[in-house]
Design a protein around this motif. Sequence first.
Motif, mmCIF file in Angstrom:
data_model
loop_
_atom_site.group_PDB
_atom_site.id
_atom_site.type_symbol
_atom_site.label_atom_id
_atom_site.label_comp_id
_atom_site.label_asym_id
_atom_site.label_seq_id
_atom_site.Cartn_x
_atom_site.Cartn_y
_atom_site.Cartn_z
ATOM 1 N N ARG A 218 -1.801 6.400 -31.240
ATOM 2 C CA ARG A 218 -0.625 7.173 -31.623
ATOM 3 C C ARG A 218 0.073 6.556 -32.832
ATOM 4 N N VAL A 219 0.129 5.233 -32.884
ATOM 5 C CA VAL A 219 0.716 4.540 -34.037
ATOM 6 C C VAL A 219 0.037 4.978 -35.328
ATOM 7 N N VAL A 220 -1.296 4.998 -35.324
ATOM 8 C CA VAL A 220 -2.050 5.383 -36.510
ATOM 9 C C VAL A 220 -1.793 6.841 -36.858
ATOM 10 N N ASP A 221 -1.805 7.726 -35.857
ATOM 11 C CA ASP A 221 -1.559 9.149 -36.095
ATOM 12 C C ASP A 221 -0.185 9.388 -36.716
ATOM 13 N N LEU A 222 0.776 8.531 -36.364
ATOM 14 C CA LEU A 222 2.153 8.703 -36.841
ATOM 15 C C LEU A 222 2.414 7.983 -38.157
ATOM 16 N N GLY A 223 1.391 7.344 -38.723
ATOM 17 C CA GLY A 223 1.543 6.695 -40.023
ATOM 18 C C GLY A 223 1.830 5.213 -39.967
ATOM 19 N N GLY A 224 1.761 4.605 -38.780
ATOM 20 C CA GLY A 224 1.963 3.174 -38.645
ATOM 21 C C GLY A 224 0.659 2.412 -38.806
ATOM 22 N N THR A 225 0.735 1.077 -38.693
ATOM 23 C CA THR A 225 -0.432 0.224 -38.915
ATOM 24 C C THR A 225 -0.545 -0.830 -37.819
ATOM 25 N N PRO A 226 -1.676 -0.897 -37.114
ATOM 26 C CA PRO A 226 -1.877 -1.982 -36.146
ATOM 27 C C PRO A 226 -1.936 -3.327 -36.857
ATOM 28 N N GLY A 227 -1.353 -4.358 -36.228
ATOM 29 C CA GLY A 227 -1.370 -5.698 -36.794
ATOM 30 C C GLY A 227 -2.096 -6.669 -35.885
ATOM 31 N N VAL A 228 -1.514 -7.835 -35.665
ATOM 32 C CA VAL A 228 -2.144 -8.889 -34.864
ATOM 33 C C VAL A 228 -2.352 -8.411 -33.432
ATOM 34 N N GLY A 229 -3.565 -8.613 -32.915
ATOM 35 C CA GLY A 229 -3.873 -8.222 -31.558
ATOM 36 C C GLY A 229 -5.091 -7.308 -31.505
ATOM 37 N N PRO A 230 -5.399 -6.796 -30.309
ATOM 38 C CA PRO A 230 -4.644 -6.988 -29.062
ATOM 39 C C PRO A 230 -4.833 -8.391 -28.483
ATOM 40 N N VAL A 231 -3.827 -8.834 -27.738
ATOM 41 C CA VAL A 231 -3.818 -10.145 -27.115
ATOM 42 C C VAL A 231 -3.558 -9.966 -25.629
ATOM 43 N N ASP A 232 -4.343 -10.618 -24.799
ATOM 44 C CA ASP A 232 -4.122 -10.589 -23.355
ATOM 45 C C ASP A 232 -3.189 -11.726 -22.967
ATOM 46 N N SER A 233 -1.992 -11.374 -22.536
ATOM 47 C CA SER A 233 -1.009 -12.372 -22.117
ATOM 48 C C SER A 233 -0.858 -12.326 -20.601
#
Length: 271
Positions: A218-233
């Motif tokens: 959804r982030v990508v569809d809305l014009g955003g950009t994935p950054g660091v991750g994914p990380v399992d905490s």
Amino acid sequence: MSAPFQAGEAVWVELCTTNPDAATAFYSSLLGWSVREERIGSAVYRMFSLNGRDVAGISDAATLHGGRPRGWITYFAVDDIDRAVHQAVALGGELVSVPRYLPAAGTGATAVDPFGAVFGLYQGEARAGVEALNSVGALCWNELNTGEPAKSVSYYQSLFHFGTDQRESATSQLYTVLMLGDVPVAGVLELDNEWPNRLPSKWITYFGVASLSEALSRVVDLGGTPGVGPVDSPHGRLQLVRDPVGHAVCLIELKDGLRPANFPTDPVVTT
């Protein structure tokens, strides 16, 4: 609401951006927020809620916080805002916006810590702070990313009288949890930094999502950009993303909350 927060807790989050309309469209669609407008002097403040509970705000950088886009700002509860502002500056910080009283909320101010992180101080009255925690679309955690972890921790300890709990992050970096008694308040993550203050410190806001994979799509569809991750905490799978204007925020598919949530069970009606 009966005092859900104590002095020193992170109680509010606000995005200060040059494009509040684009930010409103992005976060409303991503996190399911409803929006209403409030006035702060001549400025418009966008208040966001989930099921009648206030969860975050968006302000226009052109009219608030020194006229600069500050990104996501974490506000901490204080009992005496004038005293807190004085101490924040005396400890080496810089005042960004002087205390402003809002009849529908309380009194807030913003400052920059000695290492570049913008944060807020808030003396709540009509509005204590966020009205939901640890749920989908709501605030889950606040984290300071800094190349000066020891000095940053010392600054906030002096300001808010935090204790600390040393842990290791999911990426094996030094991680300090700021504590009020046995209540976790926020985290401090050590950034890789070849030279002190090469990268300014920054407070990161975490919001809950039902499915991290679906949220990232959804982030990508809305014009955003994935950054660091994914990380399992230990508390859930998470990833840093940037909204279309470039502001960083963290999304987490929360398994269990670090912060206790002391809220009434009946929905809060807002107007």
